[in-house]
Design an enzyme around this catalytic site. Structure first.
Site, PDB file in Angstrom:
ATOM      1  N   ASP A 177     -72.567  48.286  55.391  1.00 31.36           N
ATOM      2  CA  ASP A 177     -73.224  49.633  56.042  1.00 31.36           C
ATOM      3  C   ASP A 177     -74.141  50.038  56.453  1.00 31.36           C
ATOM      4  O   ASP A 177     -74.967  49.424  55.958  1.00 31.36           O
ATOM      5  CB  ASP A 177     -72.783  50.586  54.712  1.00 31.36           C
ATOM      6  CG  ASP A 177     -71.690  51.080  53.839  1.00 31.36           C
ATOM      7  OD1 ASP A 177     -70.850  50.615  55.431  1.00 31.36           O
ATOM      8  OD2 ASP A 177     -71.679  51.508  53.134  1.00 31.36           O
ATOM      9  N   ASP A 228     -71.659  30.396  48.426  1.00 30.13           N
ATOM     10  CA  ASP A 228     -71.525  32.272  49.189  1.00 30.13           C
ATOM     11  C   ASP A 228     -70.732  31.566  50.092  1.00 30.13           C
ATOM     12  O   ASP A 228     -70.119  30.056  50.560  1.00 30.13           O
ATOM     13  CB  ASP A 228     -72.457  32.350  49.472  1.00 30.13           C
ATOM     14  CG  ASP A 228     -72.633  34.004  49.677  1.00 30.13           C
ATOM     15  OD1 ASP A 228     -71.921  34.118  51.051  1.00 30.13           O
ATOM     16  OD2 ASP A 228     -73.158  34.732  49.284  1.00 30.13           O
ATOM     17  N   PRO A 254     -83.951  31.357  63.973  1.00 27.94           N
ATOM     18  CA  PRO A 254     -85.310  31.372  63.673  1.00 27.94           C
ATOM     19  C   PRO A 254     -85.915  31.361  62.866  1.00 27.94           C
ATOM     20  O   PRO A 254     -87.488  31.021  62.298  1.00 27.94           O
ATOM     21  CB  PRO A 254     -85.548  31.967  65.052  1.00 27.94           C
ATOM     22  CG  PRO A 254     -84.113  33.035  65.293  1.00 27.94           C
ATOM     23  CD  PRO A 254     -83.332  32.211  65.233  1.00 27.94           C
ATOM     24  N   ASP A 255     -85.031  32.549  61.814  1.00 29.09           N
ATOM     25  CA  ASP A 255     -86.013  33.171  60.641  1.00 29.09           C
ATOM     26  C   ASP A 255     -85.833  31.976  59.375  1.00 29.09           C
ATOM     27  O   ASP A 255     -86.685  32.102  58.620  1.00 29.09           O
ATOM     28  CB  ASP A 255     -85.648  34.458  60.088  1.00 29.09           C
ATOM     29  CG  ASP A 255     -86.970  35.131  60.489  1.00 29.09           C
ATOM     30  OD1 ASP A 255     -88.177  34.858  60.700  1.00 29.09           O
ATOM     31  OD2 ASP A 255     -87.151  36.423  60.416  1.00 29.09           O
ATOM     32  N   HIS A 267     -72.384  37.292  55.742  1.00 31.31           N
ATOM     33  CA  HIS A 267     -72.876  37.122  54.714  1.00 31.31           C
ATOM     34  C   HIS A 267     -73.978  36.111  53.816  1.00 31.31           C
ATOM     35  O   HIS A 267     -74.210  36.667  52.695  1.00 31.31           O
ATOM     36  CB  HIS A 267     -71.882  37.602  53.211  1.00 31.31           C
ATOM     37  CG  HIS A 267     -71.980  37.635  52.047  1.00 31.31           C
ATOM     38  ND1 HIS A 267     -72.052  37.202  50.506  1.00 31.31           N
ATOM     39  CD2 HIS A 267     -71.157  38.916  51.859  1.00 31.31           C
ATOM     40  CE1 HIS A 267     -72.202  38.196  50.182  1.00 31.31           C
ATOM     41  NE2 HIS A 267     -71.678  39.368  49.858  1.00 31.31           N
ATOM     42  N   ASN A 312     -69.290  45.994  42.883  1.00 30.51           N
ATOM     43  CA  ASN A 312     -69.610  47.274  43.318  1.00 30.51           C
ATOM     44  C   ASN A 312     -68.471  47.946  43.397  1.00 30.51           C
ATOM     45  O   ASN A 312     -68.329  48.479  44.339  1.00 30.51           O
ATOM     46  CB  ASN A 312     -70.076  46.547  44.966  1.00 30.51           C
ATOM     47  CG  ASN A 312     -70.850  45.696  45.591  1.00 30.51           C
ATOM     48  OD1 ASN A 312     -71.426  45.800  45.183  1.00 30.51           O
ATOM     49  ND2 ASN A 312     -70.557  44.779  46.185  1.00 30.51           N
ATOM     50  N   TYR A 319     -69.592  36.962  32.888  1.00 32.53           N
ATOM     51  CA  TYR A 319     -69.775  36.042  31.588  1.00 32.53           C
ATOM     52  C   TYR A 319     -70.875  35.836  30.764  1.00 32.53           C
ATOM     53  O   TYR A 319     -71.914  36.408  30.811  1.00 32.53           O
ATOM     54  CB  TYR A 319     -69.486  35.170  32.273  1.00 32.53           C
ATOM     55  CG  TYR A 319     -68.419  34.280  32.653  1.00 32.53           C
ATOM     56  CD1 TYR A 319     -67.422  34.824  32.323  1.00 32.53           C
ATOM     57  CD2 TYR A 319     -68.666  33.598  33.805  1.00 32.53           C
ATOM     58  CE1 TYR A 319     -66.006  34.460  33.032  1.00 32.53           C
ATOM     59  CE2 TYR A 319     -67.390  32.796  35.354  1.00 32.53           C
ATOM     60  CZ  TYR A 319     -65.968  33.562  34.326  1.00 32.53           C
ATOM     61  OH  TYR A 319     -65.218  33.162  35.092  1.00 32.53           O
ATOM     62  N   ASP A 347     -78.260  42.843  33.586  1.00 33.64           N
ATOM     63  CA  ASP A 347     -79.331  42.378  33.311  1.00 33.64           C
ATOM     64  C   ASP A 347     -80.266  43.106  33.739  1.00 33.64           C
ATOM     65  O   ASP A 347     -81.362  43.835  32.937  1.00 33.64           O
ATOM     66  CB  ASP A 347     -79.344  40.509  32.866  1.00 33.64           C
ATOM     67  CG  ASP A 347     -79.069  40.157  32.050  1.00 33.64           C
ATOM     68  OD1 ASP A 347     -78.375  40.780  30.882  1.00 33.64           O
ATOM     69  OD2 ASP A 347     -78.341  38.908  33.471  1.00 33.64           O
ATOM     70  N   SER A 350     -74.835  42.250  46.288  1.00 30.59           N
ATOM     71  CA  SER A 350     -74.488  41.064  46.796  1.00 30.59           C
ATOM     72  C   SER A 350     -76.003  40.979  47.906  1.00 30.59           C
ATOM     73  O   SER A 350     -76.721  40.376  47.489  1.00 30.59           O
ATOM     74  CB  SER A 350     -73.957  40.335  47.965  1.00 30.59           C
ATOM     75  OG  SER A 350     -72.445  40.150  47.757  1.00 30.59           O
TER      76      SER A 350
END
Length: 720
Positions: free
Chosen positions: A160, A208, A216-217, A266, A353, A368, A397, A421
């Site tokens: 989003d 992933d 570039p980053d 992602h 999510n 787990y 956690d 994520s």
């Protein structure tokens, strides 16, 4: 719901955005074959579906019997690859042990996933029998420990578009899409940066989708395999992967870690949050000086369990201490649990999510109960738990920023995504900073440091285990050795200072083996009263007596000493404590027994798995211990310059594996004539200090001996 991801074109130069043109992600072009699964990519739409998990008994953390459960309707809904199962064989068993099942059902090993765990990906002819029947037959076979489907997993991101500010790193209360943030609701990274922005020797594996490694980053912070020569078509480092320069693509089984913008959005976004480079363009990551390794196992339609296990194994084999895992959705997998637990990495995982309590409706792998998993929930810029974030005081956690997170996206662009994520890489980046500042930290210490330094938020009380938001600044700049887990004990001599008013404790962590003798001697400046304590692994803090197993606390002196023999293998914590005064102290550490003879009955020798005591007057000390059992061993820690192993040699004895300080030797105990108190292994001239001797059953026989002549035994050990 189909949503579109907003991309903003970057202006390279002044370090800020001049264009507000919206560019939408296109669907992949070309001939790349899409694998069928639970997700999809449609034209002009990036769709990363949530896995809505219903409450079902089989989703709870299982007992041992659940390893052999059959396929359920929930498994079918969540998805698995037809004609493939993950199989764990029992010791010394293989696919050949399955007999007629191999030929009749077309079984064949497609890939060895983890040799140590005995995990293999096995294909079968799904036209001959169903997944349910295949599992039933495998579970009934005595050679199988467990078998399960090759589940499908999905990224846990929610795409989003929201805002352009990195509020997760620094929240000043700025307005985001009309919502005013709350100042200070961030991970306090600037405080951490005063000490470190990460080191190039710290590598995080991003398990992933792929990563646009030319962004570039990101391009300067992409891991380069030092053992490979680029593009020579040769597996230079002999790890089974040809030209794996920047990682590996397990989804397509090649070294191409980036394919298309939609497919690898992602992972690229996650990588930017972890390690976006500090430069004059785009964004900056939490740990902008570290390296990221791209381990792609998710494609356009999700990723498979077998590929996830292979990615975890690849990271482990390359010594990666931290992995980012912003994915989930499959049923409970024992194979995945075993792979994660065995990896010994800090496995940072997205909690999911679905907006549910993961204690009762878990999403795996985050839920787990493996000790090396750090499960991360998402909060918004006001400090509230995100509406979509899973929660749970047992299975989740910590929390981290996960709403309207701005980061790198493919093809020199930047975008906004929501999701656990996006929260997960904030925690991963913080872990990378800690690892950079304290490279000797163990996985347990990394996790513990993150969890014990959170910013407590009332909105998270009863929602996550710590009740708090990660705080990188506190984790980096806090008193590292002031409490458990302390710092790893790497020396036998300590010189430091204590102050009863401002620095009362110096805490060190160490591992002791069962039967290991441990001696501490301390002296301090005159006028001080310092004490020393040893805590076992049950201890949570040194500000309590709970967990103390040995100590020395004489009054009005800092001359202290104690000796302790560990009753079991585990982590222990050594605490030097200032009761009164301030000043210097020195301490010496000695691990292991010293010179002398140690009989088979000695408590300093740790025997595991079915050793039997045999009384015999001809043996040293009147007895010896023997075993003929898989995975049996005897372990002994000594402090000296030499070791001799005495044993019985006879026609019933086989070959023992003897390992001294990591170097293994085969020791033949067979003899046609019975011989007692025989020196079968001896090493002298060792460096003075701690040494570990391990004797293991192999099941191997002397050449020409009977098949059953596989016993091994221990009579005595002599330390010089």
């Amino acid at each position: 719901m189909n949503t579109r991801m907003k991309l903003i074109s970057a202006f390279v130069g002044a370090g800020f955005l001049l264009s507000t043109t919206f560019v939408y992600a296109e669907a992949p072009q070309g001939s790349h074959t899409l694998k069928k699964g639970a997700g999809y990519v449609s034209n002009h739409v990036v769709h990363i579906p949530k896995q809505t998990q219903k409450k079902a008994n089989h989703l709870f953390k299982p007992n041992l019997a659940s390893k052999h459960r059959l396929i359920s309707s929930e498994d079918v809904r969540l998805g698995y690859k037809k004609g493939e199962v993950i199989v764990k064989f029992k010791p010394n068993q293989s696919i050949k042990s399955l007999g007629l099942l191999v030929k009749e059902k077309g079984l064949k090993v497609n890939k060895v996933l983890d040799k140590n765990l005995r995990l293999q990906l096995v294909k079968f002819d799904d036209k001959k029998l169903s997944m349910k029947e295949m599992l039933r037959q495998l579970h009934a076979n005595p050679a199988i420990e467990y078998a399960e489907p090759n589940y499908i997993y999905q990224p846990t991101g929610v795409s989003d578009p929201y805002y352009s500010n990195l509020w997760g790193l620094k929240n000043t209360g700025q307005s985001i899409n009309g919502v005013t943030g709350k100042a200070g609701i961030d991970i306090n990274v600037e405080t951490a940066w005063t000490k470190t922005k990460g080191t190039t020797s710290t590598v995080v594996a991003v398990i992933d989708t792929g990563i646009d490694i030319s962004h570039p980053d990101l391009k300067d912070n992409v891991w380069i395999n030092p053992g490979e020569i680029p593009n020579d078509g040769i597996d230079n480092d002999n790890n089974g992967y040809v030209d794996d320069i920047n990682g590996w693509n397990f989804f397509d089984n090649n070294n191409r870690v980036y394919y298309y913008p939609d497919e690898d959005l992602h992972g690229t976004h996650v990588a930017g949050t972890i390690a976006g480079k500090a430069n004059t363009i785009g964004v900056i990551g939490v740990a902008p000086n570290i390296k990221v390794m791209s381990l792609k196992f998710i494609g356009p339609d999700g990723g498979y369990l077998a590929d996830a296990i292979s990615a975890i194994q690849y990271a482990k084999n390359n010594g990666i201490k931290i992995t980012n895992n912003s994915w989930g959705g499959g049923s409970y997998s024992q194979a995945l649990y075993d792979a994660i637990h065995s990896s010994q990495s800090l496995f940072v995982a997205a909690s999911g999510n679905d907006g549910v309590n993961a204690d009762s409706q878990p999403m795996y792998p985050a839920a787990y109960d493996a000790a090396n998993i750090l499960s991360v929930a998402a909060i918004d810029n006001t400090g509230n738990l995100a509406y979509f974030s899973n929660y749970g005081t047992t299975s989740v956690d910590v929390a981290a920023p996960g709403v309207s997170i701005y980061s790198t996206t493919p093809e020199n662009s930047y975008g906004y995504l929501d999701g656990t994520s996006m929260a997960t890489p904030h925690a991963t980046g913080a872990a990378a900073l800690i690892a950079s500042a304290s490279p000797s930290f163990t996985t347990a210490q990394l996790k513990d440091k993150i969890m014990k330094t959170v910013t407590k938020l009332s909105s998270l009380t009863g929602k996550v285990g710590t009740g708090g938001l990660i705080n990188a600044g506190n984790a980096i700049n806090g008193d590292t050795d002031g409490d458990i887990p302390g710092v790893p004990l790497k020396t036998t001599s300590i010189s430091s200072k204590l102050d009863a008013s401002s620095d009362k404790n110096d805490v060190y962590s160490l591992t002791l083996l069962k039967g290991e003798k441990f001696t501490v001697t301390m002296s301090g400046d005159s006028g001080t009263d310092f004490d020393v304590y040893l805590y076992n692994s049950s201890a949570k803090t040194v500000h309590s007596s709970a967990g103390i197993v040995a100590y020395s606390e004489k009054l009005n002196t800092s001359s202290e000493t104690f000796t302790y023999t560990a009753p079991s293998t585990g982590i222990y914590y050594l605490d030097f404590y200032a009761y009164k005064g301030k000043g210097k102290y020195n301490a010496s550490i000695k691990n292991g027994v010293t010179a002398g003879t140690y009989q088979d009955t000695s408590g300093n020798i740790s025997f595991t798995n079915n050793w039997k005591l045999i009384s015999n007057s001809s043996a040293s000390g009147g007895s010896y211990k023997t075993v003929n059992y898989s995975e049996a061993s005897a372990e002994f820690v000594f402090n000296g310059t030499g070791i001799t192993y005495y044993a019985l040699k006879s026609s019933t004895q086989g070959i023992a594996k003897v390992t001294l300080d990591g170097t293994a030797y085969n020791v033949d105990l067979w003899s046609s004539n019975t011989q007692y108190k025989t020196s079968v292994f001896s090493k002298t001239g060792l460096k003075a200090g701690r040494h570990v001797l391990k004797i293991e059953w192999t099941g191997k026989t002397h050449s020409g001996a009977k098949k059953t002549a596989t016993n091994i035994n221990v009579d005595s050990l002599l330390v010089k």
